[in-house]
Every structure is written in C-alpha cells, then in structure tokens.
Design a protein around this motif. Structure first.
Motif, short mmCIF file in Angstrom:
data_model
loop_
_atom_site.label_atom_id
_atom_site.label_comp_id
_atom_site.label_asym_id
_atom_site.label_seq_id
_atom_site.Cartn_x
_atom_site.Cartn_y
_atom_site.Cartn_z
N MET A 241 -88.21 56.33 -6.04
CA MET A 241 -88.46 57.16 -4.87
C MET A 241 -89.65 56.56 -4.13
O MET A 241 -90.65 56.18 -4.75
CB MET A 241 -88.78 58.59 -5.28
CG MET A 241 -89.09 59.48 -4.13
SD MET A 241 -87.94 60.83 -4.14
CE MET A 241 -88.68 61.84 -2.90
N LYS A 242 -89.51 56.45 -2.80
CA LYS A 242 -90.59 55.97 -1.94
C LYS A 242 -91.09 57.15 -1.11
O LYS A 242 -90.64 57.35 0.02
CB LYS A 242 -90.10 54.86 -1.03
CG LYS A 242 -89.69 53.59 -1.72
CD LYS A 242 -89.25 52.56 -0.69
CE LYS A 242 -88.87 51.24 -1.30
NZ LYS A 242 -88.44 50.27 -0.28
N PRO A 243 -92.01 57.95 -1.64
CA PRO A 243 -92.45 59.17 -0.94
C PRO A 243 -92.99 58.92 0.46
O PRO A 243 -92.76 59.73 1.37
CB PRO A 243 -93.55 59.74 -1.85
CG PRO A 243 -93.37 59.08 -3.16
CD PRO A 243 -92.70 57.77 -2.91
N GLU A 244 -93.66 57.79 0.68
CA GLU A 244 -94.25 57.55 2.00
C GLU A 244 -93.20 57.21 3.06
O GLU A 244 -93.52 57.23 4.25
CB GLU A 244 -95.31 56.45 1.92
CG GLU A 244 -94.77 55.08 1.56
CD GLU A 244 -95.85 54.07 1.21
OE1 GLU A 244 -95.99 53.09 1.95
OE2 GLU A 244 -96.55 54.29 0.20
N CYS A 245 -91.98 56.94 2.66
CA CYS A 245 -90.91 56.60 3.61
C CYS A 245 -90.06 57.79 4.02
O CYS A 245 -89.28 57.70 4.97
CB CYS A 245 -89.99 55.55 3.01
SG CYS A 245 -90.78 53.99 2.71
N LEU A 246 -90.14 58.89 3.26
CA LEU A 246 -89.26 60.03 3.50
C LEU A 246 -89.35 60.55 4.92
O LEU A 246 -90.44 60.77 5.44
CB LEU A 246 -89.59 61.17 2.54
CG LEU A 246 -88.91 61.15 1.18
CD1 LEU A 246 -89.36 62.36 0.37
CD2 LEU A 246 -87.42 61.11 1.30
N GLN A 247 -88.19 60.76 5.52
CA GLN A 247 -88.11 61.33 6.86
C GLN A 247 -87.39 62.67 6.84
O GLN A 247 -87.09 63.23 7.89
CB GLN A 247 -87.39 60.35 7.80
CG GLN A 247 -88.13 59.04 7.96
CD GLN A 247 -87.36 58.05 8.80
OE1 GLN A 247 -86.43 58.39 9.52
NE2 GLN A 247 -87.75 56.78 8.72
N HIS A 248 -87.09 63.17 5.65
CA HIS A 248 -86.39 64.45 5.49
C HIS A 248 -87.09 65.27 4.40
O HIS A 248 -87.65 64.70 3.46
CB HIS A 248 -84.93 64.23 5.06
CG HIS A 248 -84.12 63.51 6.07
ND1 HIS A 248 -83.44 64.16 7.06
CD2 HIS A 248 -83.89 62.19 6.26
CE1 HIS A 248 -82.81 63.27 7.81
NE2 HIS A 248 -83.07 62.07 7.35
N GLU A 249 -87.03 66.58 4.53
CA GLU A 249 -87.52 67.46 3.46
C GLU A 249 -86.49 67.42 2.33
O GLU A 249 -85.36 67.86 2.51
CB GLU A 249 -87.64 68.90 3.97
CG GLU A 249 -88.84 69.15 4.84
CD GLU A 249 -90.08 69.48 4.03
OE1 GLU A 249 -89.95 70.02 2.92
OE2 GLU A 249 -91.17 69.17 4.52
N LEU A 250 -86.87 66.86 1.22
CA LEU A 250 -85.97 66.78 0.07
C LEU A 250 -86.71 67.26 -1.17
O LEU A 250 -87.86 66.89 -1.39
CB LEU A 250 -85.51 65.34 -0.17
CG LEU A 250 -84.65 64.68 0.91
CD1 LEU A 250 -84.41 63.22 0.57
CD2 LEU A 250 -83.34 65.41 1.07
#
Length: 179
Positions: free
Chosen positions: A135-144
């Motif tokens: 998982m790349k948390p800094e890349c997330l663009q959605h609430e998951l």
C-alpha cells in the motif's frame, strides 16, 4: 536469482525487499485472515496479473476453507496509473451473501480498488474486504478502508514478485525499486 541491479526496458532497478521479508509479511496477513475468517468459507478474488504470486502464497498460509477466483483489470501504462480503470475479465461467481476478500498486489492511487469495491458491493456480498501486499498511503486519491495490508511503502515504482514494468520483472522472487 537475486541480482544487485536489474534492467527492464529503459529503467534500472535496485534491491528493495527480499523474498524472506515478503514471506514474513504474507504469513502475518494469513494469520490475521485465519483468525478473522475462522468458521467461514470466503471467496478470494485475486486481481490479475500482479497478484498471482501473492494469492498463491497467501492461500498456503490460510487455515480455513476458501475458494479463489480471478478478475483482470487494467489501469497502468508504463510506470504510472492511467487514472481510468477498464474491467477486462469479470467475476463469474455469484457473491450474494458470500464473504469476499479482494486480493491485490498493490494499492496506490486507489482508482482500481474503488471501482472494484463499488462493483462488488453492488452484488450484495455478506462482507467485502481487501488484502493487499503493498500500500502506498501517500498516493491514495480515494477514501479506502483497507483492513489487511502487508507492507506500507513510499511512492517508489517497484517490480518483482508479480509486479511488472510493461510486462517484465514479474518473475523475480524479490522486489526491486526504480533508481
């Protein structure tokens, strides 16, 4: 097979995570899933192509009955996400009232996972969770809300252990990052 550096297409990669580190993370995920799914028979929905090695090794560590199915989606071109997701090969099983675990190699922007969660939730499973190796948390663009994460990593482009760069690199047992 553990070279100091590998070259794929026009990029150079250096060692990042060893097969031993990956095996440890996968076993920890298998242990958590075994505790949480005791007495249930979930369907693992593996996202091709990247997750094939991960789902095989994950299943070996599960101590409960389960089924596996595969879906194929595409959202990458080269080293970056295209931002759009195209379902290529869909799920044929009826998942209504089933416990479903999406098995993914890596979650970065979250575009693919958001589409999969929305699509599968509409089929009314009893539960729907995600197990991802990376998982790349800094890349997330959605609430998951991803409950099962093997390793959180920075925004490095990685290959090996099922992950590729334009089709190459999946066969390495270790993970390499672009330099």
């Amino acid at each position: 097979m553990n070279p100091d550096h590998i070259s794929l297409h026009n990029k150079q990669f250096e060692p990042y995570l060893s097969a031993t580190q990956l095996a440890t993370a996968i076993q920890e995920l298998a242990t958590r899933l075994t505790q949480d799914y005791a007495g249930k028979t979930p369907l693992l929905v593996a996202v091709l192509n990247g997750s094939f090695m991960f789902v095989a090794d994950l299943m070996k560590g599960l101590k409960f009955d389960c089924e596996v199915s595969f879906i194929k989606v595409a959202s990458y071109q080269g080293t970056s996400s295209t931002g759009s997701v195209k379902e290529v090969l869909g799920l044929s099983e009826d998942i209504k009232d089933r416990h479903v675990i999406i098995v993914e190699d890596i979650v970065d922007t979250g575009h693919t996972m958001r589409m999969l969660l929305d699509t599968l939730a509409a089929k009314q499973p009893a539960s729907l969770e995600v197990a991802t190796l990376f998982m790349k948390p800094e890349c997330l663009q959605h609430e998951l809300s991803i409950r099962y994460v093997g390793l959180s990593i920075p925004n490095d482009f990685i290959v090996g252990y099922g992950l590729d760069y334009d089709g190459l690199g999946r066969n390495y047992p270790d993970v390499y990052k672009a330099v």
